[in-house]
Design a protein around this motif. Structure first.
Motif, PDB file in Angstrom:
ATOM      1  N   MET A 172       0.831  -1.186   0.000  1.00 32.28           N
ATOM      2  CA  MET A 172       0.000   0.000   0.000  1.00 32.28           C
ATOM      3  C   MET A 172       0.866   1.236   0.000  1.00 32.28           C
ATOM      4  O   MET A 172       2.044   1.171   0.305  1.00 32.28           O
ATOM      5  N   GLU A 184      -7.359  -4.034  -0.333  1.00 38.34           N
ATOM      6  CA  GLU A 184      -8.030  -4.042  -1.639  1.00 38.34           C
ATOM      7  C   GLU A 184      -9.231  -4.983  -1.687  1.00 38.34           C
ATOM      8  O   GLU A 184      -9.411  -5.700  -2.679  1.00 38.34           O
ATOM      9  N   HIS A 190      -3.562   2.700  -5.991  1.00 40.96           N
ATOM     10  CA  HIS A 190      -2.953   1.433  -5.566  1.00 40.96           C
ATOM     11  C   HIS A 190      -4.029   0.367  -5.320  1.00 40.96           C
ATOM     12  O   HIS A 190      -3.977  -0.730  -5.886  1.00 40.96           O
ATOM     13  N   GLU A 191      -4.991   0.693  -4.482  1.00 38.26           N
ATOM     14  CA  GLU A 191      -5.999  -0.319  -4.117  1.00 38.26           C
ATOM     15  C   GLU A 191      -6.853  -0.715  -5.320  1.00 38.26           C
ATOM     16  O   GLU A 191      -7.261  -1.871  -5.449  1.00 38.26           O
ATOM     17  N   HIS A 229      -5.074  -3.156  -7.538  1.00 36.11           N
ATOM     18  CA  HIS A 229      -5.166  -4.515  -6.985  1.00 36.11           C
ATOM     19  C   HIS A 229      -6.407  -5.256  -7.486  1.00 36.11           C
ATOM     20  O   HIS A 229      -6.449  -6.485  -7.430  1.00 36.11           O
ATOM     21  N   GLU A 275       1.749  -6.568  -4.807  1.00 31.26           N
ATOM     22  CA  GLU A 275       2.207  -5.283  -4.265  1.00 31.26           C
ATOM     23  C   GLU A 275       3.160  -4.531  -5.183  1.00 31.26           C
ATOM     24  O   GLU A 275       3.122  -3.295  -5.248  1.00 31.26           O
ATOM     25  N   ALA A 278       0.841  -3.056  -7.842  1.00 29.82           N
ATOM     26  CA  ALA A 278       0.014  -1.940  -7.339  1.00 29.82           C
ATOM     27  C   ALA A 278       0.879  -0.716  -7.061  1.00 29.82           C
ATOM     28  O   ALA A 278       0.449   0.427  -7.245  1.00 29.82           O
ATOM     29  N   TYR A 296       7.052  -4.073  -2.196  1.00 27.52           N
ATOM     30  CA  TYR A 296       6.331  -2.979  -2.846  1.00 27.52           C
ATOM     31  C   TYR A 296       7.247  -2.221  -3.819  1.00 27.52           C
ATOM     32  O   TYR A 296       7.023  -2.180  -5.021  1.00 27.52           O
TER      33      TYR A 296
HETATM   34 ZN    ZN Z   1      -1.128  -3.227  -1.907  1.00 27.94          ZN
END
Ligand code: ZN
Ligand code: ARG
Length: 468
Positions: A1, A305, A324-325, A328, A347, A350, A401
């Motif tokens: 995230m 997400e 980002h979400e 996903h 991740e 995203a 990430y």
């Molecule tokens: Zn994420």
């Protein structure tokens, strides 16, 4: 995230690193196979040996849940449609805490026992290989969320002042319903959630009929008709303000906020709509029947997400985290991992989507973002942590990430924009509603580009130092 990361335990350099070519796409069988007729207590993810279960495949969960915030009491009846993958004289479901009142299979009483988070069910007569069956579990009690101080924070079914915040990654679905709790077994869901009148219950998918009230309690019905990993299921409930409509591109859109986040309702709705439409152009058609977002007044320190309804835990989400979400929904929700160590497929993608959003909106080019991160000092912890092997106790390490996102940018530069964006669309199309692994992504990238990319992926995903 993109909001806040948990500090992971110090990364330990991996001395022997698997070359990516040696990691095949299959889930390894449990190390000690159970006797014939006994479903394995784990689905075969060696990093999470007891997560999920073997011997059957769930097609559908029907969850009837009653919840009373004042007492934190939950009453549930879960009816699970599954198919036996082998002859089964017993099998397990995952369930943490709560009291099981009765279990039946195809209407006949079954015996059951509990041990840790494993619920073992013994049908009156063994299930034949290939047989479809319906297991019904009646249960109740006070759900206890899971807590992990090093990495995951609090997750699962989390009671709040006015209801519950339900975010279950990686394995917290079992805190509120009996499940084959691992993303390798996806299923469709029906929810019937009954709460005190005045509260709203939000689950995945779309409403299946208007809420009905009787005796001071209201029942909300939701249906997710596309396969979903158990950790993406939610029954977030409490005081909510809703805004419903469609995105400019015509996708049904539902935003809901706790009244404490009233000032974000409009922007959550509009930004989620705009971004869903934009990702539909870049990643391929939106895979689900609605989009949206939920802000609850619980300071989780993260967002999740949840399928069709990303959940933001106690903050006003900015465009980055919404981008980002919503990314996903393609990467993680529609195309799901088969084993947790491949989490960068969620991740890293995203995170790269956030960078694509910044590029699209003129904030910063992806190349500049990549360079900024590549300039981190050689002793930065993302270089020691190979993102292609997310570790069980440190799944959400920043490397998964950021270095995961950088992997995609390095790939994009190597194969060119045209092939790269075609790859993203082909990936989401080929594995739509299914599961996939890192070796499958590497193979597809090689096939579409006609290049040998083993060295690139090995350096970016599997080596404990900074790629050149
Ligand atoms: Zn994420
Ligand atoms: N998948 C989420 C995100 O990247 C993070 C979930 C973290 N889970 C947790 N239990 N802390 O947006």
């Amino acid at each position: 995230m993109g909001f806040k990361r948990y500090a992971g335990v110090p990364a330990i350099a991996l001395l022997s690193v698997l070359a990516c070519s040696s990691t095949n796409g299959a889930v390894a069988p449990p190390t000690s196979a159970p006797p014939s007729g006994v479903g394995a207590p784990g689905i075969g993810d060696t990093d999470f040996p007891l997560d999920g279960n073997g011997g059957y495949d769930v097609a559908h969960y029907d969850l009837a849940i009653g919840y009373t915030p004042a007492t934190k009491h939950l009453d549930g009846v879960a009816t699970i449609d599954a198919k036996a993958a082998e002859r089964l004289s017993r099998f397990n479901l995952d369930l943490a805490g709560l009291k099981v009142r009765a279990v039946s299979i195809d209407g006949a009483a079954a015996t059951f026992s509990r041990r840790g988070d494993e619920l073992t069910v013994v049908p009156a007569r063994p299930l034949a290989q290939g047989a479809g069956f319906k297991v019904k579990v009646a249960y109740s009690g006070r759900p206890q969320p899971l807590k992990d101080s090093s990495n995951l924070g609090t997750f699962g079914f989390i009671p709040t002042a006015d209801g519950a915040f339900v975010a279950c990654e990686p394995n917290g679905a079992k805190t509120w319903f009996p499940a084959n709790d691992h993303p390798a077994d996806k299923a469709t869901f029906d929810f019937r959630i009954t709460v005190p009148k005045g509260l709203t219950a939000l689950a995945n998918g779309e409403m299946a009929g208007k809420p009905t009230t009787s005796g001071g309690r209201t029942t909300f019905r939701w249906r997710e008709s596309h396969p979903m990993a158990t950790y993406l299921a939610t029954a977030t409930l409490g005081d909510f303000e809703l805004r419903e409509g469609t995105t400019p591109g015509g996708i049904p859109n539902v935003a809901a906020v706790d009244p404490a986040y009233h000032s974000s309702l409009d922007s959550l709705y509009k930004t989620s709509g705009r971004i869903t439409d934009y990702w539909s152009k870049i990643f391929g058609p939106y895979p689900f029947s609605s989009t949206g977002g939920v802000i609850d007044n619980f300071a989780a320190g993260y967002a999740l997400e949840n399928q069709t309804k990303p959940l933001y835990g106690g903050f006003h989400p900015d465009e980055s985290i919404i981008a980002h979400e919503l990314a996903h929904q393609w990467f993680g929700d529609s195309v799901s991992i088969r084993r947790w160590r491949d989490l960068w497929l969620n991740e890293g993608f995203a995170t790269y989507a956030e960078w694509l959003w910044w590029e699209h909106t003129g904030r910063s080019t992806t190349e500049a973002t990549f360079r900024r991160n590549h300039a981190r000092p050689a002793n930065d912890r993302i270089w020691k942590y190979p993102p292609g092997e997310a570790r069980p106790r440190d799944l959400f390490n920043e490397s998964v990430y950021t270095r995961g996102g950088m992997t995609l940018h390095a790939l994009r530069k190597e194969i060119g924009d045209e092939t790269f964006f075609k790859l993203l669309k082909t990936w989401t199309e080929q594995h739509k509603y299914g599961n996939a692994t890192t070796p499958e992504f590497i193979a597809l990238a090689q096939r579409l580009s006609g290049k040998d990319l083993q060295a690139l992926f090995d350096a970016w995903l599997f080596q404990p130092h900074r790629p050149a």
